[in-house]
Design a protein around this motif. Structure first.
Motif, short mmCIF file in Angstrom:
data_model
loop_
_atom_site.label_atom_id
_atom_site.label_comp_id
_atom_site.label_asym_id
_atom_site.label_seq_id
_atom_site.Cartn_x
_atom_site.Cartn_y
_atom_site.Cartn_z
N LYS A 108 -20.09 21.47 -66.43
CA LYS A 108 -20.50 20.23 -67.10
C LYS A 108 -21.15 20.55 -68.44
O LYS A 108 -21.02 19.79 -69.40
CB LYS A 108 -21.49 19.49 -66.19
N HIS A 109 -21.86 21.67 -68.50
CA HIS A 109 -22.54 22.09 -69.73
C HIS A 109 -22.29 23.56 -69.99
O HIS A 109 -22.17 24.36 -69.05
CB HIS A 109 -24.05 21.86 -69.62
N ILE A 110 -22.23 23.93 -71.27
CA ILE A 110 -22.15 25.33 -71.66
C ILE A 110 -23.21 25.59 -72.73
O ILE A 110 -23.42 24.74 -73.62
CB ILE A 110 -20.74 25.71 -72.15
N PHE A 111 -23.87 26.72 -72.63
CA PHE A 111 -24.93 27.09 -73.57
C PHE A 111 -24.55 28.43 -74.20
O PHE A 111 -24.19 29.38 -73.49
CB PHE A 111 -26.27 27.22 -72.85
N VAL A 129 -29.94 34.18 -73.80
CA VAL A 129 -28.79 34.27 -72.89
C VAL A 129 -27.53 34.12 -73.73
O VAL A 129 -27.36 33.12 -74.44
CB VAL A 129 -28.86 33.17 -71.82
N ASP A 130 -26.63 35.10 -73.66
CA ASP A 130 -25.42 35.06 -74.48
C ASP A 130 -24.57 33.83 -74.17
O ASP A 130 -24.14 33.12 -75.08
CB ASP A 130 -24.58 36.33 -74.27
N CYS A 131 -24.33 33.59 -72.89
CA CYS A 131 -23.57 32.40 -72.51
C CYS A 131 -23.98 31.99 -71.10
O CYS A 131 -24.12 32.82 -70.21
CB CYS A 131 -22.07 32.69 -72.53
N ALA A 132 -24.21 30.69 -70.93
CA ALA A 132 -24.54 30.15 -69.61
C ALA A 132 -23.76 28.86 -69.39
O ALA A 132 -23.51 28.11 -70.34
CB ALA A 132 -26.04 29.89 -69.49
N MET A 133 -23.38 28.64 -68.16
CA MET A 133 -22.68 27.41 -67.79
C MET A 133 -23.37 26.78 -66.60
O MET A 133 -23.92 27.49 -65.75
CB MET A 133 -21.22 27.71 -67.43
N VAL A 134 -23.33 25.46 -66.55
CA VAL A 134 -23.89 24.72 -65.42
C VAL A 134 -22.82 23.76 -64.91
O VAL A 134 -22.28 22.96 -65.68
CB VAL A 134 -25.15 23.93 -65.84
N THR A 135 -22.52 23.86 -63.62
CA THR A 135 -21.48 23.01 -63.04
C THR A 135 -22.04 21.62 -62.71
O THR A 135 -23.24 21.38 -62.78
CB THR A 135 -20.91 23.64 -61.76
N GLU A 136 -21.15 20.74 -62.32
CA GLU A 136 -21.54 19.39 -61.93
C GLU A 136 -22.55 19.42 -60.78
O GLU A 136 -23.46 18.59 -60.72
CB GLU A 136 -20.28 18.61 -61.49
N GLU A 137 -22.42 20.39 -59.90
CA GLU A 137 -23.32 20.52 -58.76
C GLU A 137 -24.64 21.21 -59.13
O GLU A 137 -25.54 21.29 -58.30
CB GLU A 137 -22.64 21.32 -57.64
N GLY A 138 -24.72 21.73 -60.34
CA GLY A 138 -25.93 22.40 -60.79
C GLY A 138 -25.90 23.90 -60.64
O GLY A 138 -26.89 24.58 -60.94
N ASP A 139 -24.78 24.46 -60.17
CA ASP A 139 -24.68 25.91 -60.06
C ASP A 139 -24.65 26.53 -61.46
O ASP A 139 -24.21 25.90 -62.43
CB ASP A 139 -23.43 26.30 -59.27
N VAL A 140 -25.10 27.78 -61.53
CA VAL A 140 -25.31 28.43 -62.83
C VAL A 140 -24.47 29.70 -62.92
O VAL A 140 -24.42 30.49 -61.98
CB VAL A 140 -26.81 28.77 -63.01
N ILE A 141 -23.84 29.89 -64.08
CA ILE A 141 -23.12 31.12 -64.39
C ILE A 141 -23.71 31.69 -65.68
O ILE A 141 -23.79 30.97 -66.69
CB ILE A 141 -21.61 30.88 -64.59
N ILE A 142 -24.13 32.95 -65.65
CA ILE A 142 -24.74 33.58 -66.83
C ILE A 142 -23.96 34.85 -67.15
O ILE A 142 -23.72 35.68 -66.28
CB ILE A 142 -26.22 33.91 -66.59
#
Length: 250
Positions: A108-111, A129-142
């Motif tokens: 849903k979001h990318i940083f 943080v070089d790149c982070a993503m947050v899914t619709e459910e709120g899970d986080v990928i860094i």
């Protein structure tokens, strides 16, 4: 009370193990290796902003990636590097990996190059943080881009776990969402080392609570030598450390 030392996530592998290393490490030392790493990070961030934030960085990217142009240190005008084929390969691989993750998780979001400020055992610690993503459910990928040739392990990576803790802390303060899953990944294409490790929130909090003893030592300035292969690897005190020598760590 907070520590009198400046705590940087990039050196956390050292000070969270060997707290007595803190007074002996004077901070970041810039070199051509770190500068060319900065150049790759800058180009990678600009390209990701074009892809996902719809910004136009064409001219800046062309300038930075022109092999005839010099990229000059902001701290030392005599320190200069140039874009080369290895830079191009590293960044292309990183961008491809981010695309793969984006398509897999549909966030849903990318940083991109996201600055975080976390509360960490009474200390305020900053990081990027070089790149982070947050899914619709709120899970986080860094994801962290590494450009050096010294292998960086993804498992039990203190720097990445600290980034994850800070990012989740910030996410919760804004949205009150607790992620069920936190995925941490290193992209080190120069030595073909790209790997992701998944944690749940309990894992992350268990890691944080496991640091109570070293952080108490740091905050109270009752520091203890605990040499280890990882902690000693880049320590500036390594050549003079009797504790390391007694443990037989090379």
């Amino acid at each position: 009370m907070p520590s009198k030392y400046k705590l940087r996530p990039s050196s956390s592998e050292r000070f969270l193990t060997c707290t007595a290393s803190l007074p002996h490490n004077l901070g970041f030392s810039e070199s051509k290796h770190t500068l060319i790493g900065n150049l790759q990070h800058e180009v990678a961030a600009l390209r990701l902003e074009e892809l996902y934030l719809y910004k136009d960085h064409k001219e800046e990217i062309e300038r930075l990636t022109d092999p005839n142009n010099e990229y000059v240190s902001r701290n030392d005008a005599t320190l200069k590097v140039k874009w080369n084929d290895q830079c191009q390969e590293n960044v292309d691989t990183y961008i491809g990996y981010i695309k793969q993750l984006y398509n897999e998780y549909n966030p849903k979001h990318i940083f991109i190059e996201h600055r975080i400020k976390m509360r960490f055992y009474d200390n305020v610690i900053n990081g990027i943080v070089d790149c982070a993503m947050v899914t619709e459910e709120g899970d986080v990928i860094i994801v962290d881009l590494k450009t050096g040739r010294g292998k960086v392990d993804t498992e039990d990576n203190q720097q990445m776990l600290m980034y994850a803790y800070g990012f989740v802390q910030e996410l919760f303060s804004r949205t009150k969402v607790k992620p069920a899953k936190i995925i941490i990944s290193i992209c080190q294409s120069v030595i073909y080392n790209t790997k992701a490790v998944s944690y749940d929130l309990i894992d992350l909090m268990s890691w944080y609570f496991s640091l109570a003893k070293p952080m108490e030592e740091i905050n109270t300035d009752n520091l203890v030598f605990r040499p280890s292969v990882k902690a000693c690897k880049y320590c500036q005190y390594k050549a003079h450390c009797n504790a390391r020598i007694k443990e037989g760590i090379l």
